[in-house]
Motif scaffolding. Structure first.
Motif, mmCIF file in Angstrom:
data_model
loop_
_atom_site.group_PDB
_atom_site.id
_atom_site.type_symbol
_atom_site.label_atom_id
_atom_site.label_comp_id
_atom_site.label_asym_id
_atom_site.label_seq_id
_atom_site.Cartn_x
_atom_site.Cartn_y
_atom_site.Cartn_z
ATOM 1 N N TRP A 1 8.312 -7.954 4.915
ATOM 2 C CA TRP A 1 8.510 -6.421 4.853
ATOM 3 C C TRP A 1 9.750 -6.119 4.385
ATOM 4 N N ARG B 1 2.894 -12.523 0.058
ATOM 5 C CA ARG B 1 2.551 -11.123 0.276
ATOM 6 C C ARG B 1 3.689 -10.330 0.611
ATOM 7 N N VAL C 1 5.333 -6.424 1.306
ATOM 8 C CA VAL C 1 5.145 -5.000 1.495
ATOM 9 C C VAL C 1 6.594 -4.233 1.051
ATOM 10 N N ASN C 2 6.382 -3.167 0.586
ATOM 11 C CA ASN C 2 7.272 -2.610 -0.111
ATOM 12 C C ASN C 2 8.309 -3.370 -1.078
ATOM 13 N N GLY D 1 0.832 2.080 5.856
ATOM 14 C CA GLY D 1 -0.405 1.585 4.969
ATOM 15 C C GLY D 1 -0.800 2.578 4.025
ATOM 16 N N ASP E 1 2.543 1.353 -5.353
ATOM 17 C CA ASP E 1 2.503 0.417 -4.304
ATOM 18 C C ASP E 1 3.632 0.334 -3.299
ATOM 19 N N ALA F 1 3.917 1.108 0.733
ATOM 20 C CA ALA F 1 3.073 1.028 1.762
ATOM 21 C C ALA F 1 3.597 1.767 2.725
ATOM 22 N N LEU G 1 0.909 -4.523 9.637
ATOM 23 C CA LEU G 1 1.491 -5.685 9.233
ATOM 24 C C LEU G 1 0.596 -6.734 9.991
ATOM 25 N N LEU H 1 -2.633 -7.476 7.936
ATOM 26 C CA LEU H 1 -2.167 -8.379 6.636
ATOM 27 C C LEU H 1 -1.956 -9.826 7.129
#
Length: 312
Positions: free
Chosen positions: A57, A89, A91-92, A199, A260, A262, A307, A310
């Motif tokens: 993240w 994976r 996020v942001n 999310g 994209d 989150a 998170l 995920l």
């Protein structure tokens, strides 16, 4: 890094982490920090290696250079490029940091999506600012293209005042050399609103009091400034209700999905002439303790649950 899958928090400011760390602990989500400061980074990236398992993240801040971390944003770009190329994976991710560090990019993406945005001119360097201001018209505000914390944000009601600022020792040089001139928006009431999303879904809205005329709107507890007598000043941030079913919130959620993103806070102002103008996207969002105390839903806990989901 440990082999157990965990959330890897990419950042450069430890002062902003405690509420998030407490939320991860409360939700039972294992996490580790990737602190991208020159003091903390002692090795590069083996571009042929596989990243440690888990979810990454990014919460890199556009204002990192103000805390003595001028290279942290570029470190993050390199790290995210490697992670995404390796199939991790994220996020942001890589495209989101480009949005975080450019209000020009934010303005253009929001405008393309049909949002009402403030009239804005981007000026490269200092030499052209005086002429650009006269073309723009009064009143206006200046701000940094790459910022946060209200960097470079000032109101000007005369060209002479602006000329003195640009030519004087108080001029705040933007880190990327780009100054924005933007229309001064008159609020119907002295506040702006910040809508928080986790999310890609709406969590709550925050009312930010602007009656004192300040442009310093950092909500984090670490940003709080004591009163002149050392006392705690009245809260600038409070929970704002009444957004269930609001079409603007639905449009923000669609925008975040398209780009994209989150986790973010999006700021808008309701003007005296009836506009709802969106002017800022914060992908490195922080949460105010006064708002958290009054909200039935927690921003940091929502992040930990998102998170953690995920990870599973």
């Amino acid at each position: 890094m440990a082999s157990e899958p965990r959330v890897h928090v990419i950042h450069e400011n430890p002062e902003w982490l405690p509420p998030l760390a407490a939320a991860f602990e409360a939700e039972g989500v294992p996490f580790t920090e990737i602190l991208l400061t020159e003091d903390a980074v002692h090795a590069g990236i083996d571009l042929s290696a596989e990243p440690a398992p888990g979810v990454y993240w990014s919460r890199m801040s556009a204002s990192a250079h103000t805390r003595g971390n001028p290279h942290s944003k570029d470190y993050t770009r390199a790290l995210l490029s490697w992670l995404e190329n390796s199939g991790a994976r994220v996020v942001n991710g890589r495209s989101v940091i480009d949005l975080e560090v450019s209000k020009v990019d934010q303005h253009l993406r929001l405008g393309r999506a049909g949002f009402d945005v403030p009239r804005t001119v981007a000026v490269f360097g200092r030499a052209g600012l005086a002429a650009a201001a006269r073309d723009f018209g009064l009143p206006f505000i200046s701000k940094h293209n790459q910022g946060g914390k209200g960097l470079g944000v000032r109101r000007f009601d005369s060209y002479e005042e602006f000329d003195a600022y640009v030519g004087g020792a108080d001029f705040e040089e933007p880190v990327d050399g780009i100054t924005l001139l933007q229309e001064f928006l008159v609020a119907a009431e002295p506040f702006v609103t910040r809508a928080e999303f986790v999310g890609g879904r709406f969590v709550y809205a925050v009312r930010v009091d602007t009656s004192a005329g300040s442009f310093e709107l950092c909500p984090a507890d670490a940003c709080a400034v004591p009163g002149a007598d050392g006392s705690t000043p009245p809260p600038l941030f409070s929970l704002r209700e009444g957004f269930d079913g609001d079409p603007l919130i639905a449009r923000y959620e669609e925008f975040l999905a398209t780009n994209d993103i989150a986790i973010a806070g999006i700021e808008f102002i309701e003007t005296a002439d009836g506009r709802r103008v969106t002017y800022d996207i914060n992908t490195n969002t922080n949460y105010n303790p006064d708002v958290e105390a009054s909200s039935p839903v927690s921003g940091p806990r929502s992040i930990a649950r998102f998170l953690g989901g995920l990870l599973r």
